[in-house]
Design an enzyme around this catalytic site. Sequence first.
Site, mmCIF file in Angstrom:
data_model
loop_
_atom_site.group_PDB
_atom_site.id
_atom_site.type_symbol
_atom_site.label_atom_id
_atom_site.label_comp_id
_atom_site.label_asym_id
_atom_site.label_seq_id
_atom_site.Cartn_x
_atom_site.Cartn_y
_atom_site.Cartn_z
ATOM 1 N N VAL A 187 0.822 -1.211 0.000
ATOM 2 C CA VAL A 187 0.000 0.000 0.000
ATOM 3 C C VAL A 187 0.855 1.261 0.000
ATOM 4 O O VAL A 187 0.651 2.172 -0.813
ATOM 5 C CB VAL A 187 -0.952 -0.001 1.213
ATOM 6 C CG1 VAL A 187 -1.725 1.308 1.278
ATOM 7 C CG2 VAL A 187 -1.922 -1.173 1.127
ATOM 8 N N THR A 188 1.806 1.346 0.920
ATOM 9 C CA THR A 188 2.607 2.566 1.038
ATOM 10 C C THR A 188 3.519 2.757 -0.166
ATOM 11 O O THR A 188 3.706 3.883 -0.636
ATOM 12 C CB THR A 188 3.420 2.535 2.338
ATOM 13 O OG1 THR A 188 2.505 2.596 3.444
ATOM 14 C CG2 THR A 188 4.367 3.714 2.433
ATOM 15 N N ASP A 189 4.089 1.684 -0.676
ATOM 16 C CA ASP A 189 4.935 1.796 -1.871
ATOM 17 C C ASP A 189 4.133 2.363 -3.041
ATOM 18 O O ASP A 189 4.596 3.252 -3.754
ATOM 19 C CB ASP A 189 5.493 0.428 -2.248
ATOM 20 C CG ASP A 189 6.453 -0.106 -1.222
ATOM 21 O OD1 ASP A 189 7.643 0.229 -1.295
ATOM 22 O OD2 ASP A 189 6.016 -0.853 -0.331
ATOM 23 N N GLN A 190 2.937 1.838 -3.236
ATOM 24 C CA GLN A 190 2.140 2.294 -4.373
ATOM 25 C C GLN A 190 1.591 3.698 -4.144
ATOM 26 O O GLN A 190 1.530 4.496 -5.087
ATOM 27 C CB GLN A 190 1.021 1.297 -4.654
ATOM 28 C CG GLN A 190 1.571 -0.038 -5.151
ATOM 29 C CD GLN A 190 0.491 -0.947 -5.697
ATOM 30 O OE1 GLN A 190 -0.577 -1.088 -5.132
ATOM 31 N NE2 GLN A 190 0.772 -1.584 -6.816
ATOM 32 N N GLY A 193 4.270 5.962 -4.958
ATOM 33 C CA GLY A 193 4.401 6.041 -6.403
ATOM 34 C C GLY A 193 3.399 7.001 -7.024
ATOM 35 O O GLY A 193 3.718 7.732 -7.964
#
Length: 431
Positions: A187-190, A193
């Site tokens: 979730v946080t990575d995306q 992004g």
Amino acid sequence: MKMSQEHPKEDKDRQSVLQLNKPQGPLTGYRVLELGSTIAGPFCARLLADFGAEVIKVESPSGDPVRNMGRHADDVSLYAATILRNKRLMSVDMKTSAGQNIVRELMTKIDIVIENFRPGTLERLGLDYEDIKRDNPGLIMVRISGYGQTGPYSPRPGYGVTSEAVAGVRHMVGEPNLPPARVALAVTDQLTGVYAAFGAMLALVEREKTGKGQVIDASLFEAAFSLMEPHVPAFEQLGIVPKRVGAKLPNTAPNSLYLTKDGEYVLIAANNDAVFRRLTKAMGQPELANDSRYSTQKARSVRVDEMDEIVSAWTKEHTGKEVEAVLLEAAVPTSRVYTMADIFDDPHFREREQLIEMPHEKFGKLTVIGVAPKLSTTPGAVYQLGGEVGRDTRDVLADLLGWSEVQITDLESQNVVYSADVENVANLTRK
């Protein structure tokens, strides 16, 4: 692509798979260099690629670590097939001075660079933004890191999960009587992004006015912390430290997950009084809407557990699909908790083109997630799936830098660049 004389049909079939529709969307004509790895950087670049940008991904000969994540079929990374889609894949050993020079030269012909190394890495590689922008003043550099390019935590290694812990998000996830849980998704990575891509678009707008590029500093912890927005002023003014609440929505009922007769869970969100009246009628208990203990949202807010027990008793008498059908007919926001099998069976995902079948050189076809958001006049598209490391190395060096076959072959022999085509041709001719 280099063709094998011994196996022309194999190469022709491979060509037909790879030569699909061309990029389309509002970013057509812009060129992006992706130096990032794992998830946040590649996901940011994938968003731009979906809307037409020519994205050139640079990875080491061993490949982006994302190729080792998720499930594999026949030794093919299924995650890489989708997150590396719509990209030209080239392989350069950036640990060599010759490899660094290749990347530097590419940067002079690029609109946007995306990198998610630990702060300071690009500078150590001799790829400092201030230096490169002298040759390319319009260059936009998107820098994604765990904790940002500045501040006492900036040197720390960081992943999405550690950033969630620092940002207070992990403290909020799970049941109140259990340790903090994790969402089994990036979730946080995306989210980072998305913020990074948004920053790149803002920088493009500004460049149209000034002709100058700039640096976007996007951090995982700040993206995660943005989810905590309502809790910041509440802590300052009221001293409230938010806690885990599980499936319930605090001080609101009914709004939770409810078990059904067949072991499924349904999410029912009957927050306001009008929806609650529709819910009670659908349950066959309209008298609840006139009961002073439950008739108003305020009254229900102090009887959350009691209200949930009433609704749960009703859902346990029916299957998940029955509950869903009855409540949707009554215009009560509800849904069964879908599994991936449910999603593949649901016509809405197909109609909205969120499950799209693409040609794949090994599997024949592969279903991947669709493009979002949808633009009415300049929509994005998926035109090619991710493939082998170095699939497009030779094409990129020839197209962008104008290098000859001899120059490229020399770099391959020195292990500065890697081309999957050369390796494949060698393997085919040995068979």
